[in-house]
Design an enzyme around this catalytic site. Structure first.
Site, PDB file in Angstrom:
ATOM      1  N   GLU A   1      28.805   8.177  22.485  1.00 58.94           N
ATOM      2  CA  GLU A   1      28.851   9.260  23.465  1.00 58.94           C
ATOM      3  C   GLU A   1      29.066   8.775  24.903  1.00 58.94           C
ATOM      4  O   GLU A   1      28.195   8.904  25.768  1.00 58.94           O
ATOM      5  CB  GLU A   1      27.578  10.100  23.381  1.00 58.94           C
ATOM      6  CG  GLU A   1      27.361  10.714  21.994  1.00 58.94           C
ATOM      7  CD  GLU A   1      26.138  11.612  21.927  1.00 58.94           C
ATOM      8  OE1 GLU A   1      25.386  11.693  22.921  1.00 58.94           O
ATOM      9  OE2 GLU A   1      25.934  12.239  20.879  1.00 58.94           O
TER      10      GLU A   1
ATOM     11  N   GLU B   1      26.468  11.654  13.825  1.00 59.77           N
ATOM     12  CA  GLU B   1      25.179  12.265  14.163  1.00 59.77           C
ATOM     13  C   GLU B   1      25.261  13.764  13.930  1.00 59.77           C
ATOM     14  O   GLU B   1      26.252  14.404  14.294  1.00 59.77           O
ATOM     15  CB  GLU B   1      24.784  12.050  15.637  1.00 59.77           C
ATOM     16  CG  GLU B   1      24.258  10.688  15.976  1.00 59.77           C
ATOM     17  CD  GLU B   1      23.780  10.609  17.428  1.00 59.77           C
ATOM     18  OE1 GLU B   1      23.378  11.661  17.992  1.00 59.77           O
ATOM     19  OE2 GLU B   1      23.839   9.503  17.997  1.00 59.77           O
TER      20      GLU B   1
END
Length: 446
Positions: free
Chosen positions: A166, A352
């Site tokens: 991220e 995720e």
């Protein structure tokens, strides 16, 4: 509901991050990270919590791998703490830090669990932050050297690698919104940091591939499916601008050699620090794309927002997790479909996906977290639906293995399949963990 099935070789796993679980923040030569500094400063983290001990995974990794084996995991995604390997971000390797990850990899393989390593999940060595962090172009060389070092050291046993977790969080959220370290609020600096991160991703990919030991190298991006607030043209255009910055700002340059257009006005490359030759350097033919997704965004046009011309709309009366995120299973399905269509031929991993609920052990020691099971059933069902329609999804990693340090929320949010009593470090598999175990064993669910 018809039965949901997955291929025999589908990689089922869980994911964690070094700072969130390891603890041992200053042991065995580890250097200070930006999260060590940030969490120790008053007012940055709820309840004054820190990751100094976290889940004590550094000392309890064998117990934790045994839990993974009990859950039947086929894969485990974890991150390496850069300052555990290079205490100041560069220089000599800290052998004790490297030894820990060698032992962890060997323990996983002995349990028939495939390691998938994330090189950077936000714990930058503080010494590099003192030199400008991700806003200093010198970090490209330091990060790529670190990436190559890890590929050389572990690539004989580890084939699956994630470069970044991220990057939008450690650049845009950290340098513009100021909610993560270094906690700045400088729009221009944050945009330049995002470009430098893209350069670092690409160079790290090349260096790792050059070792001949890293056969499957990708990166993992935070994504939220963007739904226009109406069918109007302006709202649909706003949703596309949201998608450009939130979902593919760190993907489009690598795979297509261009930046998307997230602003009302056309993007000026100089605004983000693009120099001559950069757009050639930023390209990297990733082996796979990782998607981290929890919820969706509903987006409306907003003339008053001069940069992106949009605002997010909060859906009333929607089901939400305890993080306040809307439960909307179709969002994962639609995101997978969009990425598969826009970047054809690239394998996809859901790296995720999960939810925060605070269910605790009852008098009998049972954690009855039915809401989490319902969440997973819906979202994983969306993965299966996308696959039946041709999306090349190769694996799914639940977030997360166990309750841990949830960044600025400290220990107030629980995402784990395993309950952790942070006072005693006792682990208890939740009912959701047992459900996930059965899903993996059956390779599907009814």
């Amino acid at each position: 509901m018809p039965r949901v099935n997955f291929p025999p070789d589908f990689l089922w796993g869980t994911a964690t991050a070094s700072y969130q679980i390891e603890g041992a923040w200053d042991e065995d030569g580890k250097g200070e990270s930006i999260w060590d500094r940030f969490s120790h400063a008053e007012g940055n983290v709820r309840n004054g919590d820190t990751g100094d001990v976290a889940c004590d995974h550094y000392h309890r990794y064998k117990e934790d791998v045994a839990l993974m084996k009990e859950l039947g995991l086929r894969g485990y995604r974890f991150s390496i703490g850069w300052p555990r390997i290079f205490p100041s971000g560069k220089g000599a390797v800290n052998s004790k830090g490297l030894d820990f990850y060698n032992r962890l990899v060997d323990e996983l393989l002995a349990a028939n669990i495939e390691p998938l390593i994330t090189l950077y999940h936000w714990d930058l060595p503080m010494a590099l932050q003192d030199q400008g962090g991700w806003a200093n172009r010198e970090i490209v060389e330091h990060f790529s050297h670190y990436a190559g070092t890890m590929a050389e050291a572990l690539g004989d046993r580890v084939k699956h690698w994630v470069i970044f977790n991220e990057p939008a969080v450690f650049t845009l959220a950290a340098y513009i919104a100021g909610i993560h370290p270094p906690g700045l609020r400088d729009g221009a600096l944050g945009m330049r940091a995002s470009h430098i991160a893209n350069l670092a991703q690409a160079e790290a990919f090349r260096v790792m591939k050059a070792t001949g030991k890293a056969s499957n190298v990708g990166t993992t991006l935070s994504m939220s499916s963007a739904y226009p607030a109406s069918d109007g043209e302006e709202d649909r255009a706003a949703a596309e601008r949201f998608h450009a910055l939130t979902n593919v700002w760190f993907l489009e340059p690598l795979l297509k050699g261009t930046y998307p257009q997230p602003f009302v006005r056309p993007l000026d490359p100089a605004r983000i620090g693009v120099l001559d030759g950069d757009m050639e350097k930023v390209r990297a033919d990733l082996d796979f794309i990782g998607i981290n997704l929890y919820t969706r965004a509903v987006v409306a046009h907003d003339e008053g927002e001069i940069q992106r011309g949009l605002r997010e709309v909060r859906v009333q009366d929607a089901e939400r997790t305890e993080m306040g995120w809307e439960v909307y299973p179709e969002s994962l399905y639609s995101m997978i479909k969009r990425i598969a269509a826009d970047y054809p031929g690239k394998p996809i991993y859901v790296t995720e996906n999960g939810c925060s609920y605070s269910d605790a052990p009852d008098a009998n020691g049972v954690v009855d977290d039915g809401r989490r099971i319902d969440y997973y059933r819906g979202y994983i069902g969306g993965v299966a639906r996308a696959m039946t329609e041709g999306a090349p999804v190769k694996g799914y990693f639940a977030w997360t293995l166990m309750d841990n340090f949830e960044w600025t929320f400290g220990y107030s949010q629980r995402f784990g399949l395993v309950y952790v009593d942070h006072a005693t470090q006792q682990r208890t598999i939740k009912n959701s963990g047992l459900w996930y175990r059965d899903l993996i064993a059956d390779n599907g669910f009814d």
